[in-house]
Design a protein around this motif. Structure first.
Motif, mmCIF file in Angstrom:
data_model
loop_
_atom_site.group_PDB
_atom_site.id
_atom_site.type_symbol
_atom_site.label_atom_id
_atom_site.label_comp_id
_atom_site.label_asym_id
_atom_site.label_seq_id
_atom_site.Cartn_x
_atom_site.Cartn_y
_atom_site.Cartn_z
ATOM 1 N N ALA A 384 -13.861 9.338 2.693
ATOM 2 C CA ALA A 384 -13.473 8.102 3.375
ATOM 3 C C ALA A 384 -11.960 7.911 3.290
ATOM 4 N N PHE A 385 -11.394 7.337 4.355
ATOM 5 C CA PHE A 385 -9.978 6.978 4.405
ATOM 6 C C PHE A 385 -9.868 5.534 4.868
ATOM 7 N N GLN A 386 -8.855 4.827 4.346
ATOM 8 C CA GLN A 386 -8.504 3.507 4.867
ATOM 9 C C GLN A 386 -6.991 3.464 5.046
ATOM 10 N N PHE A 387 -6.554 2.874 6.157
ATOM 11 C CA PHE A 387 -5.135 2.856 6.473
ATOM 12 C C PHE A 387 -4.690 1.460 6.886
ATOM 13 N N ALA A 388 -3.379 1.226 6.723
ATOM 14 C CA ALA A 388 -2.776 -0.021 7.193
ATOM 15 C C ALA A 388 -2.559 0.064 8.700
ATOM 16 N N ASN A 389 -1.915 -0.962 9.277
ATOM 17 C CA ASN A 389 -1.829 -1.070 10.734
ATOM 18 C C ASN A 389 -0.737 -0.227 11.374
ATOM 19 N N ASP A 472 -4.684 -6.250 9.783
ATOM 20 C CA ASP A 472 -3.884 -7.252 9.073
ATOM 21 C C ASP A 472 -3.278 -6.750 7.770
ATOM 22 N N ILE A 473 -3.306 -5.443 7.520
ATOM 23 C CA ILE A 473 -2.695 -4.894 6.313
ATOM 24 C C ILE A 473 -1.446 -4.116 6.704
ATOM 25 N N TRP A 515 10.943 -3.659 -0.835
ATOM 26 C CA TRP A 515 9.562 -3.227 -0.689
ATOM 27 C C TRP A 515 8.832 -4.015 0.391
ATOM 28 N N THR A 516 7.789 -3.404 0.909
ATOM 29 C CA THR A 516 6.838 -4.049 1.806
ATOM 30 C C THR A 516 5.435 -3.623 1.388
ATOM 31 N N PRO A 517 4.432 -4.489 1.627
ATOM 32 C CA PRO A 517 4.529 -5.842 2.186
ATOM 33 C C PRO A 517 5.312 -6.772 1.258
ATOM 34 N N VAL A 518 6.067 -7.675 1.835
ATOM 35 C CA VAL A 518 6.894 -8.573 1.022
ATOM 36 C C VAL A 518 6.034 -9.542 0.223
ATOM 37 N N SER A 519 4.775 -9.711 0.629
ATOM 38 C CA SER A 519 3.879 -10.619 -0.093
ATOM 39 C C SER A 519 3.272 -9.961 -1.333
ATOM 40 N N SER A 520 3.435 -8.661 -1.468
ATOM 41 C CA SER A 520 2.861 -7.955 -2.615
ATOM 42 C C SER A 520 3.806 -8.013 -3.802
ATOM 43 N N PRO A 521 3.278 -8.050 -5.025
ATOM 44 C CA PRO A 521 4.144 -8.016 -6.204
ATOM 45 C C PRO A 521 4.765 -6.643 -6.401
ATOM 46 N N ASN A 585 -0.437 -2.247 -1.090
ATOM 47 C CA ASN A 585 -0.956 -3.155 -0.066
ATOM 48 C C ASN A 585 -2.465 -3.322 -0.174
ATOM 49 N N GLY A 586 -3.034 -2.847 -1.280
ATOM 50 C CA GLY A 586 -4.467 -2.917 -1.481
ATOM 51 C C GLY A 586 -5.191 -1.661 -1.050
ATOM 52 N N ILE A 587 -4.497 -0.796 -0.304
ATOM 53 C CA ILE A 587 -5.055 0.476 0.135
ATOM 54 C C ILE A 587 -4.243 1.632 -0.431
#
Length: 610
Positions: A384-389, A472-473, A515-521, A585-587
């Motif tokens: 399995a793979f998951q990717f950002a936008n 949305d990621i 860094w990005t996402p800017v909302s991430s620590p 970014n969670g992924i």
């Protein structure tokens, strides 16, 4: 010399129900609470080894091989001397919580499913004067075998002991988050697995009835020697045996006859044979080699055949390595073997053709999922793979699908080439790297995600790999620069040289992390530089996790070298530290590092100071 009273243990209740194995019994550890000076419960992410490839349907079910009933945290200081032992609290299969003391530069070592052995180690410290990590961990041994040498796979099965170690030094302060992980630690099982299968033309003439494992080792070391670990500290290249191990004067063996599912009567024995590591003897000493003797009916006559763990290319015996899966595939039996298993063991294998497939089952191994069909096998690195936008291009580990098969003319394809495509590949190759490329998520698309499949076909073997892209990621990125606009990267190593201790703390380096996402620590860890003594540079602001920056996604730091004393430079001075910056970014997770060196260079008499 450090006294035994400085070794502290702290108990935390496990949230996984009743413990069924003596090595994880709550009564085994004489727990004392003595974390003076403050403490904080922290989160540690766990990377647990995948279950050995074939599913298990007996009491050792599909999760049993990666099951953790208890876990202990051994805390060492930056000089690798034991400081504290605490119990961990399992929240879920990928998350551990433990209460750690307020302290800088701690090295965390995890020991799973071996509480009794950790207790014995702790008890030995009352009379021991040895406190270094390498010596102490070498004392952790496990020997929970049945009387016949087999692993307990029946009801109440014996969990597999595991070991893991943080790759960076950890610091805990009152400001340390109780929810953000302080580290991710991969765990490694201490045992090997062996399956035996009959396939191809051998099925018509030979019925498998039993398997003997000769020259097994009756106990093993829970922690492998660090010098024999590669990659992310989770792949061993040589066995680690107990110091007092000696080869038995007479061969020892275990007789296996269990063909219950997922085994198949007369054709396959799976999920039954587990073994501690063994060394590979010289080719002149085959009687010392770990080997199998398979017994079965050849055209209705009972015969026995010796099967060696043998490297056909190098022509040497193979060791049995921890966390490795060995599949012995018998492809042809041309005639009778020996009349007794003893006779077969003492002689070379005859009239049998086989191949041995071996792969490492840890979380970072290349091939994790393997299926078989007579002569052929098909393995992939992930399912399995998951990717950002954002667009996905290039050749990176995050978009790599590794394929391994012995089937000629295999194929791989995408089910939706409008946004998911694959790199070119060689269908005749036995090992191939295939890279995924994705188009950006369309801004006009109102769905939250889109999905496609990658289909791999090798004859009758088929594998489907899931690919999901999220709207949305945001993609993850991180860089270190000398300017707030992020246009000028800095060198990843900064070296400050001083010729007088008065100026030893004059080494200053300002820099910016973007860094990005800017909302991430932004996670920050300090760690050692291999082969160089550790030095802790000061920083403004403090190098701790950034959860909210003044400028979103940008943080300025200034590090300053340490003020040293004359005694520290009397024999020269060369110390360093490495700072790791991570964002997720969670992924995906991206990382950048900065190495800070401090070196004393005496001024040559008469030379001007630079």
């Amino acid at each position: 010399m450090k006294k035994n009273s400085n070794i502290r243990t702290h108990g935390l209740y496990l949230l996984i129900g009743l413990l069924t194995v003596s090595s994880c019994s709550q009564e085994d550890l004489n727990v004392k609470t003595n974390l003076s000076g403050g403490q904080q419960e922290v989160v540690i992410n766990l990377s647990v080894p995948f279950e050995f490839a074939q599913p298990q349907l007996r009491s050792m079910d599909i999760t049993a091989e990666e099951k953790i009933d208890c876990i202990d945290v051994l805390i060492f200081d930056k000089d690798d001397r034991l400081d504290t032992i605490v119990e961990g609290r399992i929240i879920k299969s990928t998350e551990l919580r433990a209460t750690l003391p307020f302290k800088n530069n701690m090295r965390l070592v995890l020991i799973a499913n071996a509480r009794e052995q950790v207790h014995e180690l702790q008890s030995s410290l009352s009379t021991s004067s040895v406190w270094d990590k390498k010596t102490l961990l070498a004392q952790l041994e496990f020997s929970a075998l049945n009387s016949d040498g087999s692993w307990n796979t029946s009801a109440g099965y014996t969990r597999f002991p595991m070991w893991g170690e943080a790759s960076t030094l950890i610091s805990v302060t009152p400001a340390t988050s109780g929810t953000v992980p302080v580290a991710t630690i991969s765990l490694l099982r201490m045992i090997a697995k062996i399956d035996v299968e009959v396939s191809g033309v051998a099925v018509d003439k030979f019925k498998l009835k039993n398997v003997r494992l000769y020259n097994y080792v009756s106990k093993g070391r829970i922690v492998p020697d660090s010098v024999k670990i590669t990659g992310s500290q989770i792949t061993v290249t040589a066995p680690t045996l107990p110091a007092d191990y000696t080869q038995p004067s007479a061969p020892v063996f275990t007789d296996y006859t269990d063909f219950s599912a997922p085994g198949v009567m007369d054709k396959a024995m799976r999920g039954v044979i587990y073994a501690f590591e063994t060394k590979a003897p010289d080719i002149s000493e085959p009687s010392d080699a770990a080997c199998l003797v398979v017994g079965g009916e050849f055209e209705e006559t009972m015969s026995y055949y010796r099967i060696d763990f043998w490297d056909k290319t190098k022509e040497v015996f193979l060791p049995l390595l921890r966390n490795n899966h060995y599949v012995v595939n018998i492809t042809s039996v041309k005639g009778e073997g020996y009349a007794t298993p003893e006779e077969a063991f003492k002689n070379k294998g005859v009239n049998v053709t086989y191949e041995i497939l071996q792969w490492n089952e840890d979380v970072n191994s290349d091939i994790k999922n393997v299926i078989f069909d007579n002569y052929y096998y098909l393995g992939i690195s992930r399912d399995a793979f998951q990717f950002a936008n954002g667009a996905i291009t290039g050749n990176k580990p995050t978009n790599l699908l590794k394929i391994k098969t012995n089937y000629p003319g295999w194929s791989v394809r995408s089910t939706n080439t409008s946004w998911l495509n694959l790199s070119e590949y060689n269908p005749s190759s036995t090992v191939e790297d295939v890279y995924l490329s994705l188009n950006p998520y369309p801004s006009e698309d109102v769905t939250t995600k889109r999905e496609a499949q990658i289909i791999i076909e090798a004859g009758r073997l088929h594998y489907s790999v899931s690919v999901i892209q999220h709207r949305d990621i945001e993609p993850v990125s991180i860089k270190i620069t000398s300017d707030p606009t992020g246009t000028t990267p800095i060198n990843q190593t900064y070296t400050y040289k001083f010729d007088n201790i008065t100026y030893s703390s004059d080494g200053d380096l300002p820099f910016f992390v973007h860094w990005t996402p800017v909302s991430s620590p932004l996670f920050i860890y300090k760690t050692v530089v291999p082969g160089v003594d550790f030095v802790d540079w000061s920083s403004s602001p403090e190098l701790t996790t950034v959860t909210e920056a003044t400028i979103p996604g940008v943080q300025r730091f200034k590090v300053t070298s340490k003020l040293v004393s004359s005694s520290e430079v009397s024999n020269g001075y060369h110390k360093a530290e490495r700072i790791l910056f991570q964002v997720s970014n969670g992924i995906d997770t991206e990382e950048q590092s900065l190495t800070l060196e401090q070196i004393y260079v005496p001024l040559v008499p008469g030379a001007p100071r630079k």
